[in-house]
Design a protein around this motif. Sequence first.
Motif, short mmCIF file in Angstrom:
data_model
loop_
_atom_site.label_atom_id
_atom_site.label_comp_id
_atom_site.label_asym_id
_atom_site.label_seq_id
_atom_site.Cartn_x
_atom_site.Cartn_y
_atom_site.Cartn_z
N GLU A 1 66.06 -86.24 -10.43
CA GLU A 1 64.77 -86.67 -10.95
C GLU A 1 64.59 -86.23 -12.40
O GLU A 1 64.02 -86.96 -13.21
N ARG A 2 65.08 -85.04 -12.74
CA ARG A 2 65.01 -84.58 -14.13
C ARG A 2 65.86 -85.50 -15.03
O ARG A 2 65.45 -85.83 -16.15
N GLU A 3 67.01 -85.88 -14.54
CA GLU A 3 67.87 -86.78 -15.32
C GLU A 3 67.22 -88.16 -15.44
O GLU A 3 67.30 -88.79 -16.49
N ARG A 4 66.58 -88.60 -14.37
CA ARG A 4 65.86 -89.89 -14.41
C ARG A 4 64.73 -89.83 -15.43
O ARG A 4 64.46 -90.82 -16.12
N GLN A 5 64.07 -88.70 -15.55
CA GLN A 5 63.00 -88.53 -16.52
C GLN A 5 63.51 -88.79 -17.95
O GLN A 5 62.85 -89.49 -18.74
N ILE A 6 64.67 -88.25 -18.25
CA ILE A 6 65.25 -88.45 -19.59
C ILE A 6 65.65 -89.91 -19.79
O ILE A 6 65.46 -90.48 -20.87
N VAL A 7 66.20 -90.52 -18.74
CA VAL A 7 66.55 -91.96 -18.83
C VAL A 7 65.30 -92.78 -19.12
O VAL A 7 65.33 -93.70 -19.95
N LEU A 8 64.20 -92.47 -18.45
CA LEU A 8 62.96 -93.23 -18.66
C LEU A 8 62.41 -93.03 -20.07
O LEU A 8 61.85 -93.97 -20.65
N ILE A 9 62.55 -91.83 -20.60
CA ILE A 9 62.13 -91.59 -21.98
C ILE A 9 62.91 -92.51 -22.92
O ILE A 9 62.34 -93.17 -23.80
N GLY B 1 61.40 -95.80 -24.98
CA GLY B 1 61.58 -95.87 -26.42
C GLY B 1 62.28 -97.15 -26.85
O GLY B 1 61.90 -97.79 -27.84
N GLU B 2 63.29 -97.55 -26.11
CA GLU B 2 63.99 -98.80 -26.42
C GLU B 2 63.08 -100.01 -26.26
O GLU B 2 63.13 -100.97 -27.04
N ALA B 3 62.22 -99.97 -25.23
CA ALA B 3 61.28 -101.07 -25.02
C ALA B 3 60.27 -101.14 -26.16
O ALA B 3 59.94 -102.24 -26.64
N LEU B 4 59.79 -100.00 -26.62
CA LEU B 4 58.88 -99.98 -27.76
C LEU B 4 59.57 -100.46 -29.03
O LEU B 4 58.96 -101.15 -29.85
N LEU C 1 66.08 -91.87 -30.87
CA LEU C 1 66.21 -91.75 -29.42
C LEU C 1 67.44 -90.92 -29.05
O LEU C 1 67.41 -90.17 -28.08
N ASN C 2 68.52 -91.05 -29.83
CA ASN C 2 69.72 -90.24 -29.58
C ASN C 2 69.42 -88.75 -29.72
O ASN C 2 69.90 -87.93 -28.93
N LEU C 3 68.63 -88.40 -30.74
CA LEU C 3 68.30 -86.99 -30.97
C LEU C 3 67.47 -86.42 -29.82
O LEU C 3 67.72 -85.31 -29.36
N ILE C 4 66.47 -87.18 -29.37
CA ILE C 4 65.65 -86.71 -28.25
C ILE C 4 66.48 -86.58 -26.99
O ILE C 4 66.45 -85.55 -26.29
N GLU C 5 67.24 -87.62 -26.68
CA GLU C 5 68.05 -87.62 -25.46
C GLU C 5 69.06 -86.48 -25.47
O GLU C 5 69.23 -85.78 -24.46
N SER C 6 69.73 -86.27 -26.59
CA SER C 6 70.76 -85.23 -26.68
C SER C 6 70.16 -83.84 -26.46
O SER C 6 70.71 -83.04 -25.70
N LYS C 7 69.04 -83.56 -27.10
CA LYS C 7 68.42 -82.24 -26.95
C LYS C 7 67.91 -82.00 -25.54
O LYS C 7 68.08 -80.92 -24.97
N GLU C 8 67.28 -83.02 -24.96
CA GLU C 8 66.73 -82.86 -23.61
C GLU C 8 67.85 -82.72 -22.58
O GLU C 8 67.71 -81.95 -21.62
N LYS C 9 68.94 -83.42 -22.75
CA LYS C 9 70.09 -83.28 -21.84
C LYS C 9 70.72 -81.90 -21.97
O LYS C 9 71.10 -81.28 -20.98
N THR C 10 70.86 -81.43 -23.21
CA THR C 10 71.42 -80.10 -23.44
C THR C 10 70.55 -79.04 -22.80
O THR C 10 71.04 -78.11 -22.15
#
Length: 243
Positions: free
Chosen positions: A155-163, A167-170, A219-228
């Motif tokens: 679910e935590r990983e899904r949260q990052i996917v949804l973020i 963002g891509e939809a916006l 979006l890459n920066l947000i995704e990378s930091k949140e995954k790390t």
Amino acid sequence: MDDLTTSHDKQRSADALRQHLKSAKALRELANVAPLAADHRLRLRAWQAARLARTHTDLLTSRRYAQAAQFFLSDLYGPKDFSSRDEEVERILPLLIKMLPASALHTVALAVELDALTEELDSAMVARLHRAGLIEQIDDDAYATAYRAVGRRPERERQIVLIRQTGEALDRLARKPLLAGLLKLMHAPAQLAGLADLHEFLDRGFRAFRGMGAAGEFLNLIESKEKTLLDKLFANADEPFAL
């Protein structure tokens, strides 16, 4: 895109909206059933908002990305209560299906799904912190311990996917030249129809992403930091928030 495809996309987004609105509403009502429970929820969300600001301070202070980063932290992944927006959507969903372009309806559906999932995970965190007697004094160690105890890594990983997906939809919305005019025309009718929060959400997101330009790096920066951060928390790393 032909009319049949557009109609199918709208219906799929509408079905997802109904499901996630119902889930988010039930979780919010449960969290706010008592003043103390509501206070605990706000304490957690305030801490998480401060953590997000720490983690993404480079984006918040960037001339190019500051507006989009602020939108992400306040309207998508922060402590804001989305009850009013979601109640508007629920109340007038049939009209929204007719009024909004399929791309805008899809964006709202993703945002509400993210909201519902965040409510679910926050509820689990509040319960864990409360049982440990740490809800009144959340710090990095208390949060990290509760985070691992709650688990729910998928679910935590899904949260990052949804973020990322939101963002891509916006970003796609921001590239539609006619949408700026549509949002402007919708302002007064949205106010009269009781859709102010929803209109402002779409308008803020559109302006933030349009002003930023291509959103890929952001979006890459947000995704990378949140995954790390997720990996470090689950690995019980020392000082996981020191990215």
